[in-house]
Design a protein around this motif. Sequence first.
Motif, PDB file in Angstrom:
ATOM      1  N   HIS A   1       0.814  -1.219   0.000  1.00 47.66           N
ATOM      2  CA  HIS A   1       0.000   0.000   0.000  1.00 47.66           C
ATOM      3  C   HIS A   1       0.851   1.275   0.000  1.00 47.66           C
ATOM      4  CE1 HIS A   1      -3.800  -2.144   0.685  1.00 47.66           C
ATOM      5  NE2 HIS A   1      -3.121  -2.927   1.490  1.00 47.66           N
ATOM      6  N   PHE A   2       1.999   1.231   0.669  1.00 49.43           N
ATOM      7  CA  PHE A   2       2.849   2.425   0.806  1.00 49.43           C
ATOM      8  C   PHE A   2       4.319   2.046   0.621  1.00 49.43           C
ATOM      9  CE2 PHE A   2      -0.905   3.041   3.527  1.00 49.43           C
ATOM     10  CZ  PHE A   2      -1.417   4.214   2.980  1.00 49.43           C
ATOM     11  N   LYS A   3       5.040   2.900  -0.089  1.00 44.50           N
ATOM     12  CA  LYS A   3       6.443   2.611  -0.371  1.00 44.50           C
ATOM     13  C   LYS A   3       7.336   2.839   0.844  1.00 44.50           C
ATOM     14  CE  LYS A   3       5.922   4.057  -5.201  1.00 44.50           C
ATOM     15  NZ  LYS A   3       6.315   5.058  -6.227  1.00 44.50           N
ATOM     16  N   SER A   4       6.920   3.764   1.731  1.00 50.65           N
ATOM     17  CA  SER A   4       7.761   4.133   2.868  1.00 50.65           C
ATOM     18  C   SER A   4       6.925   4.848   3.924  1.00 50.65           C
ATOM     19  CB  SER A   4       8.884   5.074   2.402  1.00 50.65           C
ATOM     20  OG  SER A   4       8.303   6.281   1.902  1.00 50.65           O
ATOM     21  N   LYS A   5       7.556   5.166   5.042  1.00 48.81           N
ATOM     22  CA  LYS A   5       6.884   5.932   6.091  1.00 48.81           C
ATOM     23  C   LYS A   5       6.541   7.334   5.579  1.00 48.81           C
ATOM     24  CE  LYS A   5       9.103   7.403   9.807  1.00 48.81           C
ATOM     25  NZ  LYS A   5       9.776   7.485  11.121  1.00 48.81           N
ATOM     26  N   GLU A   6       7.424   7.878   4.752  1.00 53.85           N
ATOM     27  CA  GLU A   6       7.155   9.198   4.155  1.00 53.85           C
ATOM     28  C   GLU A   6       5.935   9.151   3.243  1.00 53.85           C
ATOM     29  OE1 GLU A   6      10.116   7.826   4.465  1.00 53.85           O
ATOM     30  OE2 GLU A   6      11.109   9.274   5.796  1.00 53.85           O
ATOM     31  N   ASP A   7       5.777   8.047   2.540  1.00 54.39           N
ATOM     32  CA  ASP A   7       4.619   7.868   1.657  1.00 54.39           C
ATOM     33  C   ASP A   7       3.326   7.830   2.477  1.00 54.39           C
ATOM     34  OD1 ASP A   7       3.423   7.541  -0.836  1.00 54.39           O
ATOM     35  OD2 ASP A   7       3.519   5.358  -0.753  1.00 54.39           O
ATOM     36  N   ILE A   8       3.391   7.227   3.671  1.00 61.38           N
ATOM     37  CA  ILE A   8       2.227   7.204   4.569  1.00 61.38           C
ATOM     38  C   ILE A   8       1.876   8.619   4.999  1.00 61.38           C
ATOM     39  CG2 ILE A   8       1.381   6.455   6.831  1.00 61.38           C
ATOM     40  CD1 ILE A   8       3.126   3.949   6.531  1.00 61.38           C
ATOM     41  N   MET A   9       2.901   9.394   5.362  1.00 60.69           N
ATOM     42  CA  MET A   9       2.649  10.773   5.782  1.00 60.69           C
ATOM     43  C   MET A   9       2.059  11.592   4.640  1.00 60.69           C
ATOM     44  SD  MET A   9       2.545  13.201   7.944  1.00 60.69           S
ATOM     45  CE  MET A   9       3.549  13.089   9.425  1.00 60.69           C
ATOM     46  N   ASP A  10       2.544  11.388   3.431  1.00 61.66           N
ATOM     47  CA  ASP A  10       1.990  12.103   2.275  1.00 61.66           C
ATOM     48  C   ASP A  10       0.502  11.794   2.112  1.00 61.66           C
ATOM     49  OD1 ASP A  10       4.483  13.111   1.809  1.00 61.66           O
ATOM     50  OD2 ASP A  10       4.902  11.922   0.028  1.00 61.66           O
ATOM     51  N   ALA A  11       0.144  10.520   2.309  1.00 56.53           N
ATOM     52  CA  ALA A  11      -1.263  10.122   2.195  1.00 56.53           C
ATOM     53  C   ALA A  11      -2.095  10.740   3.314  1.00 56.53           C
ATOM     54  CB  ALA A  11      -1.382   8.603   2.229  1.00 56.53           C
ATOM     55  N   LEU A  12      -1.523  10.843   4.510  1.00 52.61           N
ATOM     56  CA  LEU A  12      -2.220  11.482   5.625  1.00 52.61           C
ATOM     57  C   LEU A  12      -2.458  12.965   5.343  1.00 52.61           C
ATOM     58  CD1 LEU A  12      -0.526   9.940   8.800  1.00 52.61           C
ATOM     59  CD2 LEU A  12      -2.920   9.709   8.102  1.00 52.61           C
ATOM     60  N   ILE A  13      -1.476  13.598   4.724  1.00 49.21           N
ATOM     61  CA  ILE A  13      -1.612  15.014   4.371  1.00 49.21           C
ATOM     62  C   ILE A  13      -2.728  15.201   3.347  1.00 49.21           C
ATOM     63  CG2 ILE A  13      -0.467  16.958   3.218  1.00 49.21           C
ATOM     64  CD1 ILE A  13       2.164  15.897   4.539  1.00 49.21           C
ATOM     65  N   ASP A  14      -2.771  14.309   2.347  1.00 51.22           N
ATOM     66  CA  ASP A  14      -3.849  14.371   1.352  1.00 51.22           C
ATOM     67  C   ASP A  14      -5.205  14.221   2.028  1.00 51.22           C
ATOM     68  OD1 ASP A  14      -2.147  14.727  -0.789  1.00 51.22           O
ATOM     69  OD2 ASP A  14      -2.033  12.594  -1.271  1.00 51.22           O
ATOM     70  N   ARG A  15      -5.317  13.261   2.933  1.00 54.36           N
ATOM     71  CA  ARG A  15      -6.577  13.023   3.637  1.00 54.36           C
ATOM     72  C   ARG A  15      -6.935  14.216   4.518  1.00 54.36           C
ATOM     73  NH1 ARG A  15      -7.666   7.596   7.194  1.00 54.36           N
ATOM     74  NH2 ARG A  15      -6.404   8.638   8.769  1.00 54.36           N
ATOM     75  N   TYR A  16      -5.920  14.820   5.119  1.00 53.90           N
ATOM     76  CA  TYR A  16      -6.119  15.963   6.007  1.00 53.90           C
ATOM     77  C   TYR A  16      -6.664  17.166   5.245  1.00 53.90           C
ATOM     78  CZ  TYR A  16      -4.919  19.351   9.670  1.00 53.90           C
ATOM     79  OH  TYR A  16      -4.963  20.326  10.633  1.00 53.90           O
ATOM     80  N   THR A  17      -6.104  17.444   4.062  1.00 47.79           N
ATOM     81  CA  THR A  17      -6.576  18.594   3.288  1.00 47.79           C
ATOM     82  C   THR A  17      -8.008  18.378   2.807  1.00 47.79           C
ATOM     83  OG1 THR A  17      -5.492  17.682   1.317  1.00 47.79           O
ATOM     84  CG2 THR A  17      -4.282  19.348   2.546  1.00 47.79           C
ATOM     85  N   VAL A  18      -8.346  17.129   2.458  1.00 43.27           N
ATOM     86  CA  VAL A  18      -9.728  16.818   2.068  1.00 43.27           C
ATOM     87  C   VAL A  18     -10.675  17.098   3.226  1.00 43.27           C
ATOM     88  CG1 VAL A  18     -11.310  14.938   1.485  1.00 43.27           C
ATOM     89  CG2 VAL A  18      -9.132  15.143   0.283  1.00 43.27           C
ATOM     90  N   ARG A  19     -10.275  16.699   4.436  1.00 49.27           N
ATOM     91  CA  ARG A  19     -11.102  16.945   5.617  1.00 49.27           C
ATOM     92  C   ARG A  19     -11.282  18.438   5.869  1.00 49.27           C
ATOM     93  NH1 ARG A  19      -8.341  12.727   9.920  1.00 49.27           N
ATOM     94  NH2 ARG A  19      -9.271  10.792   9.126  1.00 49.27           N
ATOM     95  N   LEU A  20     -10.209  19.201   5.689  1.00 54.03           N
ATOM     96  CA  LEU A  20     -10.286  20.650   5.897  1.00 54.03           C
ATOM     97  C   LEU A  20     -11.316  21.272   4.963  1.00 54.03           C
ATOM     98  CD1 LEU A  20      -6.542  21.743   6.240  1.00 54.03           C
ATOM     99  CD2 LEU A  20      -8.258  21.727   8.046  1.00 54.03           C
ATOM    100  N   LEU A  21     -11.225  20.942   3.687  1.00 56.00           N
ATOM    101  CA  LEU A  21     -12.133  21.521   2.699  1.00 56.00           C
ATOM    102  C   LEU A  21     -13.565  21.045   2.914  1.00 56.00           C
ATOM    103  CD1 LEU A  21     -10.009  21.418  -0.577  1.00 56.00           C
ATOM    104  CD2 LEU A  21     -10.407  23.358   0.941  1.00 56.00           C
ATOM    105  N   GLU A  22     -13.735  19.775   3.262  1.00 52.08           N
ATOM    106  CA  GLU A  22     -15.087  19.265   3.509  1.00 52.08           C
ATOM    107  C   GLU A  22     -15.710  19.951   4.713  1.00 52.08           C
ATOM    108  OE1 GLU A  22     -14.621  15.047   3.871  1.00 52.08           O
ATOM    109  OE2 GLU A  22     -14.797  14.695   1.705  1.00 52.08           O
ATOM    110  N   GLY A  23     -14.900  20.174   5.773  1.00 51.43           N
ATOM    111  CA  GLY A  23     -15.399  20.871   6.953  1.00 51.43           C
ATOM    112  C   GLY A  23     -15.809  22.291   6.627  1.00 51.43           C
ATOM    113  N   ALA A  24     -15.005  22.968   5.800  1.00 50.69           N
ATOM    114  CA  ALA A  24     -15.319  24.333   5.391  1.00 50.69           C
ATOM    115  C   ALA A  24     -16.596  24.379   4.565  1.00 50.69           C
ATOM    116  CB  ALA A  24     -14.155  24.921   4.601  1.00 50.69           C
TER     117      ALA A  24
END
Length: 219
Positions: free
Chosen positions: A49-72
């Motif tokens: 699913h993920f190439k590295s720990k950094e790749d996991i963080m990148d996916a978390l950031i993507d999910r986080y920005t989606v949550r921000l916009l959806e909340g707004a």
Amino acid sequence: MRVVKKAEERRNEILNAAEELFGQKGFDGTSTNEILEKVGIARGTLYHHFKSKEDIMDALIDRYTVRLLEGAQVIAADKSIPVVERIIRVVMALNISGSDENGSSKEIMEHIHKPQNALMHQKIQKVIIHGVPSILTGIIREGIEQGMFSTPYPYECMEMVVIYANTVFDDDMVAMTDKERGKRVLAFVFNVERLLGAASGSLMDVMQMFGGGDESSLE
């Protein structure tokens, strides 16, 4: 019998575990083995699913920005909230420097602000600059209909506002003392009122969002 889960479900399990661990121990303080142990999977499953720990963080950031916009968007659509208050709440919902209960949001933002992650920081800024003006524009159009604002360029005004706020009020971009920040907030609100054709002082409640005071406190 081994439980086989759908790819998306397993991916979210990994992200949820990593988000919790990053919030508790920090990104650098969390090992891949700890993520594996928390989810209860083999290393090969993680790397599927993920190439590295950094790749996991990148996916978390993507999910986080989606949550921000959806909340707004949820706030912007709530017409039971007065127009000016809704504008303030939308901007507050986009406060990406905040932290949630387990500290994961704070850890995400600290990771983004590291020099080596400048491209990721730029990515989030791009998402905000492209996504937020259209959310705010709908509220501004309501204000125009109610006679609070008068501008033929609601989207362009919000684009200017978001770009300025996302740059000047980003601590990584512009370092300011509390006094300098307070003066910029006053100037920001003063000019937004004029961009929107609003009555002088009608948006000054925005100061509360930044924890600012009145002009006399800045002299």
